[in-house]
Design a protein around this motif. Structure first.
Motif: not given
Length: 93
Positions: A51-53, A56, A69-73, A77-78, A81
């Motif tokens: 995850c990019e957060a 996280c 996709r960049r985030w787990c959720s 997180c998306g 951010m």
């Protein structure tokens, strides 16, 4: 773990079920370890992403069509951010 074969009436097929053989910590972690092993042996390595957060620690299997996709959720997180980036841009502008 103890495995058993059970008939699933709703799907009209057999299903292999696993359950811990005891209440020990190791037995309780078996399903997690089994799922991790299956993911690591069946998924393409480049589709398992962190995850990019910034706060996280989760990893996820990117199953999106574009694999961007960049985030787990996105809901957790998306959204956080994106809101933080918006606030940062608003401060500058």
């Amino acid at each position: 773990p103890i495995q058993s074969l059970q008939w699933q009436a709703d799907s009209q097929q057999h299903r292999l079920l696993s359950r811990p053989s005891s209440g020990s910590d190791e037995a309780l972690l078996y399903p997690v370890a089994e799922a991790f092993a299956e993911l690591m042996t069946t998924a393409k390595p480049e589709l398992i992403k962190q995850c990019e957060a910034s706060d996280c620690i989760l990893w996820f299997h990117d199953q999106t069509k574009s694999h961007r996709r960049r985030w787990c959720s996105m809901a957790l997180c998306g959204n956080r951010m994106k809101a933080a980036a918006h606030r940062q841009r608003a401060k500058r502008g």
